[in-house]
Structures are given as C-alpha cells and as structure tokens.
Write an enzyme that holds these catalytic residues in place. Sequence first.
Site, PDB file in Angstrom:
ATOM      1  CG  ASP A   1      -1.962   0.948   1.353  1.00 26.92           C
ATOM      2  OD1 ASP A   1      -2.397   1.406   0.288  1.00 26.92           O
ATOM      3  OD2 ASP A   1      -2.424   1.249   2.483  1.00 26.92           O
TER       4      ASP A   1
ATOM      5  CG  ASP B   1       0.839   7.660  -3.282  1.00 30.12           C
ATOM      6  OD1 ASP B   1       0.631   8.531  -4.155  1.00 30.12           O
ATOM      7  OD2 ASP B   1       0.483   7.789  -2.101  1.00 30.12           O
TER       8      ASP B   1
ATOM      9  CD  GLU C   1      -3.460   8.810  -4.210  1.00 25.70           C
ATOM     10  OE1 GLU C   1      -2.993   7.859  -3.559  1.00 25.70           O
ATOM     11  OE2 GLU C   1      -3.733   9.899  -3.703  1.00 25.70           O
TER      12      GLU C   1
ATOM     13  N   GLY D   1      -7.309   8.119   7.918  1.00 24.24           N
ATOM     14  CA  GLY D   1      -7.417   8.441   9.345  1.00 24.24           C
ATOM     15  C   GLY D   1      -8.824   8.869   9.720  1.00 24.24           C
TER      16      GLY D   1
ATOM     17  N   GLY E   1      -9.213   5.564   2.447  1.00 23.13           N
ATOM     18  CA  GLY E   1      -9.910   6.307   3.503  1.00 23.13           C
ATOM     19  C   GLY E   1     -11.311   5.776   3.745  1.00 23.13           C
TER      20      GLY E   1
ATOM     21  CG  ASN F   1      -7.026   0.834   0.266  1.00 28.01           C
ATOM     22  OD1 ASN F   1      -7.477   0.011  -0.517  1.00 28.01           O
ATOM     23  ND2 ASN F   1      -5.791   1.290   0.193  1.00 28.01           N
TER      24      ASN F   1
ATOM     25  CB  THR G   1      -8.621   4.623  10.679  1.00 29.65           C
ATOM     26  OG1 THR G   1      -7.506   5.059   9.909  1.00 29.65           O
ATOM     27  CG2 THR G   1      -8.746   5.504  11.908  1.00 29.65           C
TER      28      THR G   1
HETATM   29  P1  13P Z   1      -8.631   4.549   6.709  1.00 28.95           P
HETATM   30  O1  13P Z   1      -7.564   5.331   7.430  1.00 28.95           O
HETATM   31  O2  13P Z   1      -9.827   5.388   6.424  1.00 28.95           O
HETATM   32  O3  13P Z   1      -8.981   3.298   7.381  1.00 28.95           O
HETATM   33  O4  13P Z   1      -8.044   4.174   5.262  1.00 28.95           O
HETATM   34  C1  13P Z   1      -6.971   3.296   5.145  1.00 28.95           C
HETATM   35  C2  13P Z   1      -6.348   3.420   3.802  1.00 28.95           C
HETATM   36  O5  13P Z   1      -6.890   4.036   2.911  1.00 28.95           O
HETATM   37  C3  13P Z   1      -5.048   2.778   3.588  1.00 28.95           C
HETATM   38  O6  13P Z   1      -4.544   3.029   2.318  1.00 28.95           O
END
Ligand code: 13P
Length: 276
Positions: free
Chosen positions: A83, A105, A135, A180, A209, A230, A233
């Site tokens: 990632d 990325d 991306e 996050g 996110g 993805n 968090t």
């Molecule tokens: P979150 O922080 O919203 O869980 O997203 C994780 C993410 O996109 C890792 O690439």
Amino acid sequence: MLATMKDVLLDAEKRQIAVGAFNAPNLQTLHAILRAAESLAEPVILMHAEVHEEMGLCTMEEIAPILLRAAERSAVPVCVHLDHGTDLDYVKRGLALGFTSVMYDGSALSPAENTKNTRIAVEAAKKTGASVEAEIGSMGAREGGVQDDESIYTDPELAKKFVEETGIDALACAFGTVHGFYRREPKLDMARLSRIRELTGGFPLVMHGGSGVSHADYREVIRRGVRKINYYTYMSRAGAAAISGKEYKQFQDALFDAENAMMEDVKTAMSVFTGK
Ligand code: 13P
C-alpha cells in the site's frame, strides 16, 4: 489461496461488489482479517503500508513472508498488496519479496512524472506477474491534504489519460475521502466518481480512507464503480476500544480481545462491501 489484485478485481467487477483491503501490520490484525474473510467466504486483500514501517510496527521484509504464507494457506483468494509505495526502489523491493500487487503512489508528483514512474512500476511488476494500483489526485492526510479540499481531487480527464498511458490494473481516486479520522462527516463527490468511471471505460476504481464512510455511501460508491475499498483506522480503533480500561494479567488475553473486536469490525465492513 494466493491471488493477484487483478484476479480479485475481476471477480468484484463480475459481481458488482468491492473487495475489502485491510492493513495487516502484525499477527493479530492478520488473523482478524482472515477470520472475517473466511467466515464470509469472500476474497480479501492484505496490505502492508510504508507508513506502518515509519511508525515502527514492522518492516516489509519481516511481514511479507508471514502475509504470503497465510495467503497461500487460506481457504479464500487472498491478494498480498503493498500500500502507498512512494519510492520506486521500495516498490521493486516489494515485488522481489513476492507481493502479488503493489501501489505506486506518485500522487505528490506532477502528472507527467507520476505517469513516467508508474510506467516503470508497471514494467517491473510484469516480471513477477503482480498487479499495479496507482493514484492521480491526492487523498489527503497521508499526502498532507485537507478534508474537502477539492483542488486535490482526481481530474476525470487526467485520470483517463493516466490509465491509458500507464497500463495499471486499478486507479485510486480522490473524491472526498481522507486517511485516518474525519473531522466531520465526509461529503463525497459522487458525480466526479461516475465521470472518472465513465471516461476510463469502466475501469476498477479504488477508494482509500474507507473508515468513517457511511454504509449508504459504501453502497453508492460501489454502484458507481469502486471495486476496492481500503480500510484500517476503524478496525484498529475497534481493537483499541475492546481493551481500553480493562486489566489483564496476561498480554495474550488483551491481544485476543483486540483480535476478536477487529474481526467483527472487518466482517461488518466486508458484509457491506460484498452485499452479504
Ligand atoms: P482509513 O484510514 O480510512 O482506514 O483508510 C486506510 C487506507 O486508505 C489505507 O490506504
């Protein structure tokens, strides 16, 4: 069984669902994710993020063999994905370790530089048979962006050109999500997402996110072409909540409580992503 991202995205496209992609920086998160995926009999993507290395959780060299072995032994298709690799040498190291998918990325670079580097990543991945996500636009937080800053959202025309010129397998786009915790409820630019999907000819899109997005919005982005979500968090928050304020005599008891809570959280997210 070990799968590439391309394999699991093909299945997701056929079924018009999204595959859950979860970060697994240690054994408890890994077990939680696989238990959830196996109990739902659904393919899943395990991710290692460069940022977790910076936090001191684990190095790519430590975690890759563990993720790969677990994927091989799993009853469901499991892709092992790198990632947010912001550095080409880091991505190449990941490919050499056997990741079946990598994200290059280059979103902080100019579109031309991002395209040039992404093509190098795609060529390198061809040698190992791995898939590539990239991306254009910027998601925020990891990339230093701010929620609701539309200037960093993915431009649909640029996305079309980027997909055509790079040969990637999946496109991460920015349309209102951030990594996050959200400061306020996320407001997603659904029209932009549809336009990207349309101009790229129905290309598999990735939403980063994923934590903090409502179930209704998950369903809506999937309907508009998101095939990989993805998420980490909120899963991590569920683990922390399960053990906070409790007293344990044995370290492993705290680990088991956190693992079970994360498993339930991942299962709920995957159920929505897959319509189960
Ligand atoms: P979150 O922080 O919203 O869980 O997203 C994780 C993410 O996109 C890792 O690439």
